[in-house]
Scaffold this motif. Sequence first.
Motif, mmCIF file in Angstrom:
data_model
loop_
_atom_site.group_PDB
_atom_site.id
_atom_site.type_symbol
_atom_site.label_atom_id
_atom_site.label_comp_id
_atom_site.label_asym_id
_atom_site.label_seq_id
_atom_site.Cartn_x
_atom_site.Cartn_y
_atom_site.Cartn_z
ATOM 1 N N CYS A 35 5.076 5.850 10.033
ATOM 2 C CA CYS A 35 5.380 4.534 10.582
ATOM 3 C C CYS A 35 5.405 4.463 12.105
ATOM 4 O O CYS A 35 5.635 3.399 12.666
ATOM 5 C CB CYS A 35 6.711 4.037 10.019
ATOM 6 S SG CYS A 35 6.622 3.669 8.252
ATOM 7 N N LEU A 36 5.201 5.579 12.793
ATOM 8 C CA LEU A 36 5.018 5.552 14.246
ATOM 9 C C LEU A 36 3.518 5.619 14.500
ATOM 10 O O LEU A 36 2.857 6.597 14.160
ATOM 11 C CB LEU A 36 5.743 6.723 14.910
ATOM 12 C CG LEU A 36 5.718 6.713 16.444
ATOM 13 C CD1 LEU A 36 6.400 5.465 17.001
ATOM 14 C CD2 LEU A 36 6.375 7.972 17.005
ATOM 15 N N GLY B 216 3.237 1.884 18.559
ATOM 16 C CA GLY B 216 3.883 0.769 17.885
ATOM 17 C C GLY B 216 4.640 1.310 16.683
ATOM 18 O O GLY B 216 4.559 2.499 16.364
ATOM 19 N N LEU B 217 5.363 0.427 16.014
ATOM 20 C CA LEU B 217 6.190 0.861 14.894
ATOM 21 C C LEU B 217 6.003 -0.052 13.701
ATOM 22 O O LEU B 217 6.068 -1.285 13.838
ATOM 23 C CB LEU B 217 7.660 0.868 15.307
ATOM 24 C CG LEU B 217 8.647 1.466 14.302
ATOM 25 C CD1 LEU B 217 8.472 2.978 14.230
ATOM 26 C CD2 LEU B 217 10.080 1.140 14.689
ATOM 27 N N GLN B 218 5.750 0.539 12.541
ATOM 28 C CA GLN B 218 5.739 -0.207 11.279
ATOM 29 C C GLN B 218 7.177 -0.274 10.788
ATOM 30 O O GLN B 218 7.788 0.736 10.459
ATOM 31 C CB GLN B 218 4.852 0.523 10.260
ATOM 32 C CG GLN B 218 5.061 0.115 8.805
ATOM 33 C CD GLN B 218 4.799 -1.345 8.549
ATOM 34 O OE1 GLN B 218 5.715 -2.159 8.606
ATOM 35 N NE2 GLN B 218 3.570 -1.681 8.265
ATOM 36 N N PRO B 219 7.777 -1.476 10.738
ATOM 37 C CA PRO B 219 9.211 -1.578 10.417
ATOM 38 C C PRO B 219 9.556 -1.383 8.948
ATOM 39 O O PRO B 219 10.677 -0.999 8.633
ATOM 40 C CB PRO B 219 9.578 -2.989 10.885
ATOM 41 C CG PRO B 219 8.302 -3.757 10.803
ATOM 42 C CD PRO B 219 7.213 -2.779 11.127
ATOM 43 N N TYR C 172 -3.159 -4.700 6.744
ATOM 44 C CA TYR C 172 -2.039 -3.791 6.703
ATOM 45 C C TYR C 172 -1.756 -3.245 8.123
ATOM 46 O O TYR C 172 -2.627 -3.348 8.954
ATOM 47 C CB TYR C 172 -2.305 -2.638 5.842
ATOM 48 C CG TYR C 172 -2.205 -3.004 4.358
ATOM 49 C CD1 TYR C 172 -3.157 -3.788 3.684
ATOM 50 C CD2 TYR C 172 -1.131 -2.517 3.666
ATOM 51 C CE1 TYR C 172 -3.072 -4.037 2.335
ATOM 52 C CE2 TYR C 172 -1.053 -2.753 2.335
ATOM 53 C CZ TYR C 172 -2.031 -3.516 1.678
ATOM 54 O OH TYR C 172 -1.896 -3.694 0.333
ATOM 55 N N MET C 173 -0.349 -2.600 8.385
ATOM 56 C CA MET C 173 -0.139 -2.674 9.842
ATOM 57 C C MET C 173 -1.066 -1.708 10.578
ATOM 58 O O MET C 173 -1.454 -1.950 11.727
ATOM 59 C CB MET C 173 1.308 -2.355 10.181
ATOM 60 C CG MET C 173 1.590 -2.432 11.697
ATOM 61 S SD MET C 173 3.263 -2.830 12.024
ATOM 62 C CE MET C 173 3.348 -2.353 13.743
ATOM 63 N N MET C 174 -1.447 -0.575 9.987
ATOM 64 C CA MET C 174 -2.297 0.399 10.677
ATOM 65 C C MET C 174 -3.612 -0.253 11.075
ATOM 66 O O MET C 174 -4.118 -0.064 12.187
ATOM 67 C CB MET C 174 -2.533 1.616 9.783
ATOM 68 C CG MET C 174 -3.242 2.768 10.480
ATOM 69 S SD MET C 174 -3.411 4.215 9.419
ATOM 70 C CE MET C 174 -1.684 4.651 9.176
ATOM 71 N N ASP C 175 -4.200 -1.049 10.189
ATOM 72 C CA ASP C 175 -5.462 -1.694 10.498
ATOM 73 C C ASP C 175 -5.297 -2.747 11.585
ATOM 74 O O ASP C 175 -6.179 -2.927 12.428
ATOM 75 C CB ASP C 175 -6.047 -2.332 9.235
ATOM 76 C CG ASP C 175 -6.624 -1.292 8.289
ATOM 77 O OD1 ASP C 175 -7.123 -0.271 8.788
ATOM 78 O OD2 ASP C 175 -6.553 -1.491 7.067
ATOM 79 N N SER C 176 -4.164 -3.467 11.583
ATOM 80 C CA SER C 176 -3.986 -4.510 12.599
ATOM 81 C C SER C 176 -3.849 -3.892 13.985
ATOM 82 O O SER C 176 -4.369 -4.423 14.969
ATOM 83 C CB SER C 176 -2.773 -5.398 12.271
ATOM 84 O OG SER C 176 -1.575 -4.673 12.294
ATOM 85 N N VAL D 38 13.640 -1.576 9.431
ATOM 86 C CA VAL D 38 13.951 -1.620 10.862
ATOM 87 C C VAL D 38 14.208 -3.067 11.272
ATOM 88 O O VAL D 38 13.484 -3.978 10.889
ATOM 89 C CB VAL D 38 12.788 -1.024 11.683
ATOM 90 C CG1 VAL D 38 12.979 -1.296 13.171
ATOM 91 C CG2 VAL D 38 12.671 0.475 11.423
ATOM 92 N N GLY D 39 15.237 -3.258 12.075
ATOM 93 C CA GLY D 39 15.610 -4.607 12.495
ATOM 94 C C GLY D 39 16.762 -5.170 11.704
ATOM 95 O O GLY D 39 17.307 -6.223 12.055
ATOM 96 N N TYR D 40 17.150 -4.480 10.643
ATOM 97 C CA TYR D 40 18.259 -4.928 9.805
ATOM 98 C C TYR D 40 19.279 -3.814 9.573
ATOM 99 O O TYR D 40 20.478 -4.029 9.696
ATOM 100 C CB TYR D 40 17.753 -5.388 8.432
ATOM 101 C CG TYR D 40 16.776 -6.516 8.473
ATOM 102 C CD1 TYR D 40 17.191 -7.841 8.490
ATOM 103 C CD2 TYR D 40 15.402 -6.263 8.493
ATOM 104 C CE1 TYR D 40 16.287 -8.879 8.526
ATOM 105 C CE2 TYR D 40 14.490 -7.302 8.527
ATOM 106 C CZ TYR D 40 14.933 -8.600 8.540
ATOM 107 O OH TYR D 40 14.031 -9.620 8.583
#
Length: 443
Positions: free
Chosen positions: A132-133, A92-95, A327-331, A107-109
Amino acid sequence: MKAKAWRLYGARDVRLEDIELEAAGDEGIVMELVTNTICLSDYKGVTLGTGHKRVPRDIATRPTMFGHEISGIVREVGTKWKDQFHVGQHVGLQPSLNIPGHELETVGYAWHTIGGETTHVYLPSIVMEMGCLLPYDGDAYFKCSLAEPISCIVSGFRTNYHNAFCSHDLEVGIVDKGTMLLLAGCGAMGLGCIDIACHSPEKRPRRLVVTDIDDARLARAARMFGMAYAGGRADGAVNGVEVHFVNTKDMADPVAALKAYNLVDDARADNPTSTGGGYDDIFLFAAVPALITQCSDLLGFGGCLNFFAGPTNQQLMAEFNFYNVHYMMDSVDWIGKGYLHPEVMITHVGGLDSAAEATLDMLKIPGGKRLVYTHVNMPMTAIEDFAEKGKTDPFFAELDRLCSANNGLWCKAAEDYLLAHAPKVEIGEPKELVKERIIRLQQ
């Protein structure tokens, strides 16, 4: 690497194009996308174009990719990353890269070779350097796409704060075994919040009250968490959390009605302190002035309000009683381990061909998360419409059967069937070779 990508050229100017991406080379990674879920933030970026602070001003000549809730497979690995990633790995990717000096370049913008609505992306070295990867060990791609919105909720739970009684010390996070209220809480993010409130391996409330003004949304939400909705409410327990769903639309005094859920605590012999019915933690999911004002009256002593709704109206105002304010790593990890059930957020499923229209129509068509499978062609379709479409189309009939067996929710079995049987995206001759900027961390 050839790719087919939706690219942003201006406000509401999105084009589906065949492009070529750089090979991984020494420092990069090429990732094949499988899923992307659409966010209201995507709608804002696509409709505002250069009017959005995160979108570069030169997109008319250097278009960016949009979409940022990404899941996929590593297809090429640069020499620099051979010890950390491998071909075939699920990621997954943390944007929000949070690169010093480039904090708004999300990312996305702002990126030319990274976005959610495409078949493949090229990740420059800076993405991996910022951590972030993210490796993903879960059982379905769509769940990993939902890790980003889930991470926003996890962050909200962790960043709410309270003052310790009789001191000025801050107690960070929601109140463990406290009272929580979700106003307008039956949308996609609200459903994710319910899931985390009930299943988080960290702090959980003892009582959770969820409001909305639409019976259909409330009934669907209650059903997802094992409750029967009738007469404007549903009551039950989930994983030891007392849960109430309530329709406030026709209430003469919604503040009094919502406080009543907590007033029962005042009568307990082991609770000598009156709560006044107020809530320890409130999450508001709609940018509605009247609801903001209600929050002012519903907060308990030392309570914390989390305004979890990004308004499009830059002049949004509401009355609020500041006398009482003090936070995204934990999710990815939690989803992979099965603690959470992010599928409750998904209401629509489609292919890459439907991604742009689904993004632009977000405010017109009600529902939760729109899930895009980036290598298939499929109209964006509500899960609740699978049965009707299935009367004439066996593909939708089977999707309906699989989802119905999962309490009406999207699931890995449905994902596997879709990936095996949906029409595939065809990538044509590239229009151009797209190169990303080179950004280095200062030593």
